[in-house]
Design a protein around this motif. Structure first.
Motif, PDB file in Angstrom:
ATOM      1  N   ILE A 112      60.455  10.374 -54.525  1.00 19.60           N
ATOM      2  CA  ILE A 112      61.353  10.953 -53.541  1.00 19.60           C
ATOM      3  C   ILE A 112      60.578  11.006 -52.226  1.00 19.60           C
ATOM      4  CG2 ILE A 112      60.679  13.300 -54.230  1.00 19.60           C
ATOM      5  CD1 ILE A 112      63.461  14.270 -53.299  1.00 19.60           C
ATOM      6  N   THR A 113      61.272  10.745 -51.140  1.00 20.66           N
ATOM      7  CA  THR A 113      60.654  10.822 -49.821  1.00 20.66           C
ATOM      8  C   THR A 113      61.241  12.020 -49.093  1.00 20.66           C
ATOM      9  OG1 THR A 113      60.330   8.443 -49.752  1.00 20.66           O
ATOM     10  CG2 THR A 113      60.253   9.603 -47.642  1.00 20.66           C
ATOM     11  N   VAL A 114      60.355  12.860 -48.591  1.00 21.03           N
ATOM     12  CA  VAL A 114      60.751  14.064 -47.870  1.00 21.03           C
ATOM     13  C   VAL A 114      60.237  13.923 -46.446  1.00 21.03           C
ATOM     14  CG1 VAL A 114      60.523  16.567 -47.757  1.00 21.03           C
ATOM     15  CG2 VAL A 114      60.598  15.425 -49.980  1.00 21.03           C
ATOM     16  N   GLU A 115      61.108  14.215 -45.496  1.00 17.46           N
ATOM     17  CA  GLU A 115      60.703  14.132 -44.096  1.00 17.46           C
ATOM     18  C   GLU A 115      60.797  15.493 -43.439  1.00 17.46           C
ATOM     19  OE1 GLU A 115      61.328  11.210 -40.289  1.00 17.46           O
ATOM     20  OE2 GLU A 115      62.044  10.649 -42.265  1.00 17.46           O
ATOM     21  N   LYS A 123      55.865  10.783 -49.386  1.00 18.60           N
ATOM     22  CA  LYS A 123      56.418  10.185 -50.598  1.00 18.60           C
ATOM     23  C   LYS A 123      55.725  10.838 -51.786  1.00 18.60           C
ATOM     24  CE  LYS A 123      57.228   5.765 -52.853  1.00 18.60           C
ATOM     25  NZ  LYS A 123      56.996   4.315 -52.772  1.00 18.60           N
ATOM     26  N   THR A 124      56.507  11.405 -52.678  1.00 23.69           N
ATOM     27  CA  THR A 124      55.967  12.090 -53.846  1.00 23.69           C
ATOM     28  C   THR A 124      56.960  11.910 -54.991  1.00 23.69           C
ATOM     29  OG1 THR A 124      54.996  14.177 -54.612  1.00 23.69           O
ATOM     30  CG2 THR A 124      56.962  14.347 -53.184  1.00 23.69           C
ATOM     31  N   SER A 125      56.853  12.701 -56.021  1.00 23.03           N
ATOM     32  CA  SER A 125      57.801  12.625 -57.137  1.00 23.03           C
ATOM     33  C   SER A 125      58.549  13.951 -57.260  1.00 23.03           C
ATOM     34  CB  SER A 125      57.061  12.323 -58.443  1.00 23.03           C
ATOM     35  OG  SER A 125      56.218  13.408 -58.790  1.00 23.03           O
ATOM     36  N   TYR A 126      59.657  13.894 -57.968  1.00 21.50           N
ATOM     37  CA  TYR A 126      60.422  15.112 -58.216  1.00 21.50           C
ATOM     38  C   TYR A 126      59.551  16.139 -58.950  1.00 21.50           C
ATOM     39  CZ  TYR A 126      64.613  12.546 -56.890  1.00 21.50           C
ATOM     40  OH  TYR A 126      65.552  11.833 -56.199  1.00 21.50           O
ATOM     41  N   SER A 127      58.774  15.658 -59.920  1.00 19.04           N
ATOM     42  CA  SER A 127      57.938  16.586 -60.693  1.00 19.04           C
ATOM     43  C   SER A 127      56.881  17.244 -59.817  1.00 19.04           C
ATOM     44  CB  SER A 127      57.295  15.878 -61.889  1.00 19.04           C
ATOM     45  OG  SER A 127      56.481  14.812 -61.482  1.00 19.04           O
ATOM     46  N   GLU A 128      56.321  16.530 -58.859  1.00 24.28           N
ATOM     47  CA  GLU A 128      55.340  17.129 -57.953  1.00 24.28           C
ATOM     48  C   GLU A 128      55.981  18.212 -57.089  1.00 24.28           C
ATOM     49  OE1 GLU A 128      51.963  16.889 -57.522  1.00 24.28           O
ATOM     50  OE2 GLU A 128      52.018  15.752 -59.395  1.00 24.28           O
ATOM     51  N   LEU A 129      57.184  17.959 -56.599  1.00 24.49           N
ATOM     52  CA  LEU A 129      57.873  18.988 -55.814  1.00 24.49           C
ATOM     53  C   LEU A 129      58.225  20.196 -56.687  1.00 24.49           C
ATOM     54  CD1 LEU A 129      60.129  17.015 -53.322  1.00 24.49           C
ATOM     55  CD2 LEU A 129      58.014  18.260 -52.865  1.00 24.49           C
TER      56      LEU A 129
END
Length: 172
Positions: A112-115, A123-129
């Motif tokens: 997933i990319t979060v801005e 850019k990270t993963s759903y699990s990391e968030l």
């Protein structure tokens, strides 16, 4: 889906519910009593925790930072008028929304990319968030514990090991 992320989210729900149930059993005025601490009252911490959970669900669901920020502003105002019962109900509803979201995902390890307008794109993963959401809750439960002690009341144990012990008790 990653079992450990879902299990850790179950821990997050369990720990928050333990704290909220404990707060319900304390004198009602304690919830909004002003205190010199990281937050001005226990209610402020609880509201912040619930708003953050809802805001991150918005981000995880594809919402922009601006949409998430607007949601946070709206929820902060809505939750200020609620007592611990109303805030607990809000938390439980948000947890159900997370469950529905998890069920819609094929892979919690997907990217997933979060801005963020100030910190840039990540850019990270759903699990990391989700690790962030869970860690954030742990941090603020610690704030509540310290504030309760400052006000002359005990807290409740919510360390992860107590969750595991609770699971063990329910499966015996």
């Amino acid at each position: 889906m990653r079992h450990d992320t879902l299990k850790h989210f179950e821990y997050h729900k369990w720990a928050n519910q333990k704290v909220f149930e404990h707060l319900k059993n304390l004198p009602e005025e304690l919830f909004t009593q002003e205190i010199k601490s990281v937050f001005s009252s226990i209610s402020e911490v609880v509201i912040h925790m619930c708003v953050a959970d809802a805001m991150w669900l918005k981000v995880l669901s594809g919402g922009s930072f601006e949409q998430s920020k607007n949601l946070a502003i709206q929820l902060n105002q809505e939750l200020r008028g609620k007592g611990i019962e109303g805030i607990t109900a809000f938390f439980e509803d948000t947890a159900i929304q997370y469950q529905t979201f998890f069920e819609s995902l094929e892979d919690l390890d997907a990217d997933i990319t979060v801005e963020h307008p100030s910190f840039g794109r990540m850019k990270t993963s759903y699990s990391e968030l989700m690790n962030h959401v869970i860690n954030h809750g742990t941090y603020h439960r610690g704030n509540i514990s310290a504030m309760l002690r400052q006000l002359g009341h005990a807290s409740v144990p919510t360390d992860y090991v107590f969750y595991l012990l609770n699971l063990n008790e329910t499966t015996l």
